[in-house]
Scaffold this active site. Structure first.
Site, mmCIF file in Angstrom:
data_model
loop_
_atom_site.group_PDB
_atom_site.id
_atom_site.type_symbol
_atom_site.label_atom_id
_atom_site.label_comp_id
_atom_site.label_asym_id
_atom_site.label_seq_id
_atom_site.Cartn_x
_atom_site.Cartn_y
_atom_site.Cartn_z
ATOM 1 N N HIS A 131 0.872 -1.178 0.000
ATOM 2 C CA HIS A 131 0.000 0.000 0.000
ATOM 3 C C HIS A 131 0.910 1.230 0.000
ATOM 4 O O HIS A 131 2.016 1.191 0.563
ATOM 5 C CB HIS A 131 -0.847 -0.040 1.273
ATOM 6 C CG HIS A 131 -1.912 1.003 1.384
ATOM 7 N ND1 HIS A 131 -1.634 2.306 1.722
ATOM 8 C CD2 HIS A 131 -3.253 0.935 1.234
ATOM 9 C CE1 HIS A 131 -2.757 2.996 1.774
ATOM 10 N NE2 HIS A 131 -3.764 2.187 1.470
ATOM 11 N N ASP A 208 3.148 -4.319 8.212
ATOM 12 C CA ASP A 208 1.915 -3.548 8.050
ATOM 13 C C ASP A 208 0.750 -4.519 8.277
ATOM 14 O O ASP A 208 0.438 -5.347 7.430
ATOM 15 C CB ASP A 208 1.882 -2.957 6.633
ATOM 16 C CG ASP A 208 0.597 -2.179 6.371
ATOM 17 O OD1 ASP A 208 -0.321 -2.242 7.197
ATOM 18 O OD2 ASP A 208 0.523 -1.526 5.308
ATOM 19 N N GLN A 211 -4.422 -4.958 7.230
ATOM 20 C CA GLN A 211 -5.427 -5.901 6.719
ATOM 21 C C GLN A 211 -5.387 -7.252 7.432
ATOM 22 O O GLN A 211 -6.206 -8.135 7.116
ATOM 23 C CB GLN A 211 -5.221 -6.128 5.199
ATOM 24 C CG GLN A 211 -5.373 -4.881 4.353
ATOM 25 C CD GLN A 211 -6.797 -4.326 4.335
ATOM 26 O OE1 GLN A 211 -7.761 -4.980 4.758
ATOM 27 N NE2 GLN A 211 -6.950 -3.105 3.849
ATOM 28 N N LYS A 234 -10.478 -0.211 10.475
ATOM 29 C CA LYS A 234 -10.605 -1.432 9.675
ATOM 30 C C LYS A 234 -10.983 -2.626 10.546
ATOM 31 O O LYS A 234 -11.030 -3.757 10.082
ATOM 32 C CB LYS A 234 -9.300 -1.710 8.923
ATOM 33 C CG LYS A 234 -9.001 -0.675 7.826
ATOM 34 C CD LYS A 234 -7.782 -1.050 7.021
ATOM 35 C CE LYS A 234 -7.206 0.110 6.237
ATOM 36 N NZ LYS A 234 -7.990 0.490 5.065
ATOM 37 N N CYS A 373 -4.694 2.497 -3.649
ATOM 38 C CA CYS A 373 -3.424 2.975 -3.085
ATOM 39 C C CYS A 373 -2.306 1.957 -3.302
ATOM 40 O O CYS A 373 -1.453 1.763 -2.403
ATOM 41 C CB CYS A 373 -3.552 3.292 -1.588
ATOM 42 S SG CYS A 373 -4.644 4.672 -1.286
HETATM 43 N N1 PLP Z 1 -1.749 -0.516 4.831
HETATM 44 C C1 PLP Z 1 -2.678 -1.242 4.212
HETATM 45 C C2 PLP Z 1 -2.358 -2.622 3.766
HETATM 46 C C3 PLP Z 1 -3.962 -0.693 3.991
HETATM 47 O O1 PLP Z 1 -4.885 -1.418 3.374
HETATM 48 C C4 PLP Z 1 -4.218 0.618 4.440
HETATM 49 C C5 PLP Z 1 -5.539 1.248 4.182
HETATM 50 O O2 PLP Z 1 -6.208 0.944 3.235
HETATM 51 C C6 PLP Z 1 -3.206 1.314 5.086
HETATM 52 C C7 PLP Z 1 -1.980 0.729 5.277
HETATM 53 C C8 PLP Z 1 -3.414 2.716 5.589
HETATM 54 O O3 PLP Z 1 -4.351 2.736 6.596
HETATM 55 P P1 PLP Z 1 -4.925 4.145 7.136
HETATM 56 O O4 PLP Z 1 -5.465 4.854 5.936
HETATM 57 O O5 PLP Z 1 -5.969 3.742 8.106
HETATM 58 O O6 PLP Z 1 -3.786 4.863 7.773
#
Ligand code: PLP
Length: 437
Positions: A131, A208, A211, A234, A373
């Site tokens: 992401h 990260d 998910q 999430k 993203c």
């Molecule tokens: N990392 C992953 C794999 C994501 O799917 C997302 C959000 O879609 C993020 C990071 C970023 O999360 P946030 O927008 O809540 O900071």
């Protein structure tokens, strides 16, 4: 009336009444099928109620006052921290830092740990499926320091080409930043293997978990992760709160990132000393009520049970794969259901992802179009955009069947049309919505 039983051990209908929004009718009288959980989940009444109660009965700023409300508010906020600690099996609450979200947590590490430890000539290893939140902060760090970004490539099935890891890792590798689960492919990455190889090369690993933490059991101690980040929204919590977990010695060695109130021990007119963990990294007023809401979400998830959630989502994913694969012209990105989580991104021949999502919305089904993203990932598969359906434990097999029927209908709907967005220049509307994650 007997409700359809989804499986012998788990029935999402037990939980759905707790989520008022899931029984909403849209476009007049069409039941909503909310399949956009990778972007953000819905929250049960209990979580909303916990936040209302915090505001109505206990609210004050934390850690500062000695009046009763300040003490109640602080106790609830710190209880939420303990719930997060237990959720991920962190050794101590000092290692649980509340941030604004996963993005903010990664930026904190990139700025604080990164600026202190990464130098010109060093390498940061990411994967081709990250992401942007786990990519751009490392680009920025590389720009500041002269370090180089390298990446683990993907197979055509959307798995990491792990055989490249041994050659990519070297004494120059300072950090490996890897997602536990891809937000586009659903791929579940072999973290244990990656972490042990990275550690053998002397690199630090940031996972990260945006998910993964909402959907499966997490144990940072067993995993031996150096950093783990995730977001509250999430996993049925509110937006505006996320978590950074870090190993104690790493966090101790890092300078504070943001400066201000709360993060100090002493301040003089010309200098300061920082507070202890976790406050050193929590400058200013923290997300008090969002953290309390996240704590309530964790209680709820523990009651549902992460093993059950995982099993049910696997069932939904298998069914969705079977349904979508049966439709000629549909291409699913990523691996087979047994190697992925409940995220299915797909493209349709000659129909733009935005047209797919718009048509599905007319049929009551909320999916997300765009690059999610993850532009480098889409480039890898030679696509500008995909439509993404993503599940949570409250989704039903019936909703998955509706998704399959709607995608088949979508194909028919556009079959008679001469030009779809896929054959036109991108419209202003599609460009706008592609900027969302
Ligand atoms: N990392 C992953 C794999 C994501 O799917 C997302 C959000 O879609 C993020 C990071 C970023 O999360 P946030 O927008 O809540 O900071």
């Amino acid at each position: 009336m007997t409700l359809p039983v989804e499986s012998r051990d788990f029935d999402p209908h037990t939980y759905r009444p707790d989520f008022p929004i899931l029984s909403k009718l849209i476009h007049g009288d069409i039941p909503l099928a909310y399949l956009d959980n990778a972007a953000s989940t819905q929250r049960p009444r209990r979580v909303i109620q916990a936040m209302v109660e915090a505001y109505e009965e206990h609210y004050a700023n934390v850690h500062r006052g000695i009046h009763m409300l300040a003490e109640e508010s602080t106790a609830l906020f710190e209880l939420a921290r303990e719930k997060v600690r237990a959720l991920i099996n962190a050794p101590t609450v000092e290692q649980v830092i509340f941030t604004q979200g996963a993005t903010a947590a990664i930026n904190l590490v990139a700025r604080s740990w990164g600026d202190a430890h990464v130098r010109e000539g060093d390498e940061i290893l990411v994967t081709e499926m990250e992401h942007h939140a786990n990519l751009v902060p490392w680009h920025q760090l590389a720009d500041r320091t002269g370090a180089t970004i390298r990446f683990i490539p993907l197979t055509d099935d959307g798995l990491l080409r792990l055989e490249t890891l041994a050659t990519l890792l070297s004494q120059r590798t300072r950090l490996v930043a890897v997602t536990a689960i891809s937000n586009v492919l659903g791929t579940v990455n072999p973290l244990e293997e990656i972490i042990s190889l990275a550690h053998a090369a002397g690199a630090v690993v940031l996972v990260d978990g945006a998910q993964s933490v909402p959907h499966q059991p997490t144990d940072v101690a067993a995993l031996d992760a150096d950093f783990l980040v995730f977001s509250g929204h999430k996993m049925m919590g509110p937006s505006g709160v996320g978590v950074l977990y870090g190993k104690q010695d790493l966090l101790e060695s890092m300078p504070p990132f943001l400066g201000g109130g709360s993060m100090i021990r002493r301040v003089w007119i010309d200098s300061f000393t920082p507070a202890n963990l976790p406050y050193k990294f929590e400058a200013g007023t923290p997300p008090i009520v969002p953290a309390i809401g996240l704590g309530a979400a964790i209680d709820y998830l523990n009651e549902v049970g992460f093993e059950s959630i995982h099993r049910h989502e696997r069932r939904l994913t298998e069914r969705a794969h079977a349904k979508l694969e049966a439709i000629d012209g549909v291409r699913i990105l990523g691996p087979r259901p047994d190697q992925k989580a409940g995220i299915i991104s797909f493209s349709m021949k000659r129909i733009h992802a935005h047209d797919v999502a718009q048509r599905l919305d007319r049929l009551g089904i909320a999916v997300r179009p765009g690059h999610h993203c993850a532009m480098p990932l889409h480039k890898r598969f030679d696509l500008a955009a995909t439509a993404r359906a993503s599940f949570y434990f409250y989704n039903t097999l019936d909703e998955v069947d509706r998704l399959g029927d709607a995608v088949a209908e979508c194909k028919q709907f556009f079959a008679g049309r001469r030009r779809t967005r896929a054959e036109q220049a991108p419209s202003a509307e599609s460009v706008k919505s592609e900027s969302a994650s």
